[in-house]
Design an enzyme around this catalytic site. Structure first.
Site: not given
Length: 640
Positions: A318, A371
């Site tokens: 993330d 990401e």
């Protein structure tokens, strides 16, 4: 340093080598001795507690075993000058709750802390750690793991279903347990034709509304759904249904709740010393000090923990931009340049390379996905070739451009044609995954169906068109839960998806059927996934027909024996006698049509074969003449 790929032992003692590698930042199995572990010392059974707190004056373990009283016998002893503390408590046992009372050596101020390495924790709002030594599980996924180790994901299908366990389904308004999910989720994923699930974070977090992205217990399984064994059973069941498991993982920052990692020993410990680097104002969290050896051990060992103990097949890392850039979400004057005067976080870059290097070396077949929304180069290039070493990167540019395009009135789409074609200009620069994730259907961004232009018919048609175009576009795929049966409201983490609409409305049932058929089509056609990252696998027929808002392109298999021709019509106009150049002479058959009646379309399908003629068009020597249905994707295949 112990090197193992099985579950942790019931007894494990701290050795000199462990201590050395831990402080050197090279221990990748720190969870085997840090935290609370069953031990037998001088013939006495108990629990050994170990933690890292370099600026602590003292640390006392309190819990159920001593009635939460600070006692001399339960004070930890320093075992290194660099901040490792440890104590053996004979009467502590599996299931006991506990905390650390950490006193700072400079201020003598004390704080009550959860164990950073705890395997289980109390359900929020309670915050105690729980001794968890009974974690053994008999796995039955050997065949899956053998297959995983041999799989090259670049030339295999990958169609990911992203979900949030707490809101996928509930039972009488309560969270489903991992065991209850095991009874329904694997079968649903298998029937729908997805190859992987991607779980939003499963580590412990205090705030439901953070969706798990502001964690406190990095090693603690989310207690909302049950225990460690339950989660292992769920993963095992998914593997036995030939479904891979990807986990969202958050190594960049952590929650600032006082019981967690923040100022763990009364001073910056897991976070950076410098406040401009430590404090993440946008998310109101603290950033990990990725240059500190013990912090690197904590995080890389955590990745290994989820992979080894839970057989996780991949990590979606993330907020990689927050790790790469010192000025991420900061104005001028709010950040300090690196030693070369740049905005790159050199420690973050080194950490990501080390993480990916370790996983490549020790975890055969496990993938990492970034990401990352910037234009940072070589994210999915191997470390040894100068890259960050990720296997894949989410294509945020494609997602933003195409969602903007699909929301436009078709009258104006011809003026923005580049939004739907530009992605192929840079596609081969990274190993991209086309992702329509949870972030796109929340916080006022509208549900996926409500991003589509027009009345209800056109919205449904637009969704089918868009999803079919996505399946044809090179790159692996990811879709967020609820989109497959057309949830009209935005995703709400506090309630289950609106499954009832599938039974109440034919249009929702038809769209769910469409997704299943589309997924099956994707899986069965090697041309759609075998050459995602090879120029050979894609060729434009016509990328420039902006006036009619029509795209046409070819997808090919490695051996060139399978070719699929995609024609995407982004207008509500039916085009008759459309001339299209094709690469081969012969007979062409419709193999997929998003306008099919069974999907809720107008039913303008090609019932018969179409024969090419030797007339040049679009740079090809052969041509076919077809009818293109409105707001639809048509896929043709050469059959003879």
């Amino acid at each position: 340093m112990k090197n193992k790929n099985s579950e942790q032992n019931t007894h494990y003692t701290i050795g000199e080598q462990d201590i050395h590698y831990f402080h050197e930042g090279k221990h990748i199995y720190a969870y085997e001795f840090m935290g609370a572990h069953k031990a037998c010392e001088e013939g006495i059974e108990g629990i050994r507690f170990t933690t890292w707190a370099p600026n602590a004056k003292s640390i006392c373990v309190i819990g159920d075993f001593n009635y939460w009283q600070v006692e001399d016998k339960n004070y930890m002893e320093p075992i290194t000058d660099a901040g490792l503390w440890s104590v053996f408590i004979p009467n502590a046992k599996n299931g006991d709750k506990y905390k650390f009372v950490v006193t700072n050596k400079d201020t003598s101020h004390y704080v009550y802390k959860s164990d950073p390495y705890a395997f289980f924790s109390e359900l929020r709002p309670n915050t105690a750690s729980i001794i968890t030594t009974e974690t053994q599980y008999t796995w039955s996924d050997d065949k899956w793991l053998e297959k995983r180790a041999k799989t090259n994901y670049y030339d295999n299908p990958m169609n990911v279903y992203e979900l949030h366990l707490a809101s996928w389904k509930t039972k009488n308004g309560k969270f489903l347990t991992y065991d209850e999910l095991s009874e329904t989720l694997p079968q649903y994923i298998k029937e729908m034709g997805y190859t992987h699930v991607e779980f939003m974070p499963l580590h412990e977090h205090p705030l439901d509304a953070s969706w798990g992205y502001q964690p406190t217990g990095f090693y603690s399984v989310n207690s909302r759904h049950g225990d460690i064994i339950g989660l292992k059973r769920l993963v095992d069941k998914l593997h036995n249904n030939d479904i891979g498991v990807i986990l969202d993982w958050v190594p960049g920052h952590f929650c600032k709740d006082q019981h967690g990692l923040i100022y763990f020993d009364g001073s910056p410990c897991y976070e950076y010393q410098e406040p401009t680097k430590a404090i993440n104002k946008g998310w109101e969290t603290h950033n990990f000090d990725l240059g500190r050896n013990e912090v690197k051990c904590f995080l890389i060992s955590n990745a290994m923990y989820w992979i080894n103990e839970f057989h996780i097949d991949g990590l979606r890392v993330d907020a990689v931009s927050n790790i790469l850039y010192l000025n991420y979400d900061r104005e001028d004057g709010q950040w300090i340049p690196n030693i070369y005067g740049g905005h790159e976080n050199l420690e973050g870059i080194a950490f990501l390379k080390e993480l990916n290097g370790v996983l490549k070396h020790t975890c055969k077949g496990v993938i990492t996905i970034a990401e990352e929304s910037s234009s940072w180069p070589d994210i999915s290039t191997p470390v040894e070739k100068g890259g960050l070493g990720f296997d894949f990167k989410w294509n945020m540019g494609w997602m933003n451009d195409t969602l903007r395009y699909i929301s436009l009135d078709p009258v104006y789409r011809k003026y923005h044609h580049n939004l739907i074609t530009f992605s192929m200009v840079y596609h081969y620069s990274e190993k991209f995954i086309l992702s329509i994730s949870h972030d796109e259907v929340v916080h006022g961004k509208k549900s996926l169906i409500n991003k589509m232009w027009g009345d209800l018919w056109n919205k449904y048609a637009g969704l089918r068109l868009y999803m079919s175009y996505m399946i044809g576009h090179p790159g692996k795929k990811l879709i967020f839960m609820g989109s497959e049966f057309v949830q009209f409201v935005e995703w709400r983490e506090y309630e289950q998806l609106q499954w009832q609409v599938v039974d109440q409305y034919e249009s929702h049932k038809q769209t769910l059927h469409f997704f299943k058929k589309l997924n099956d089509f994707y899986h069965n056609e090697t041309a759609l996934w075998q050459c995602d990252y090879d120029h050979h696998g894609f060729r434009w027929i016509d990328a420039n027909n902006s006036q009619q808002s029509i795209l046409s392109f070819i997808r090919s298999s490695k051996d060139n024996k399978q070719k699929l021709i995609f024609i995407c019509n982004f207008t509500p106009v039916t085009y008759y006698d459309y001339h299209l150049g094709v690469p081969d002479a012969g007979s062409y058959k419709e193999v997929f049509n998003s306008d099919n009646l069974e999907f809720g379309g107008s039913g303008q399908v090609m019932a018969t074969e179409i024969f090419s003629s030797p007339q040049s068009s679009h740079g090809f020597e052969q041509r076919i003449i077809i009818k293109i249905p409105p707001m639809a994707t048509l896929v043709l295949k050469l059959i003879k």
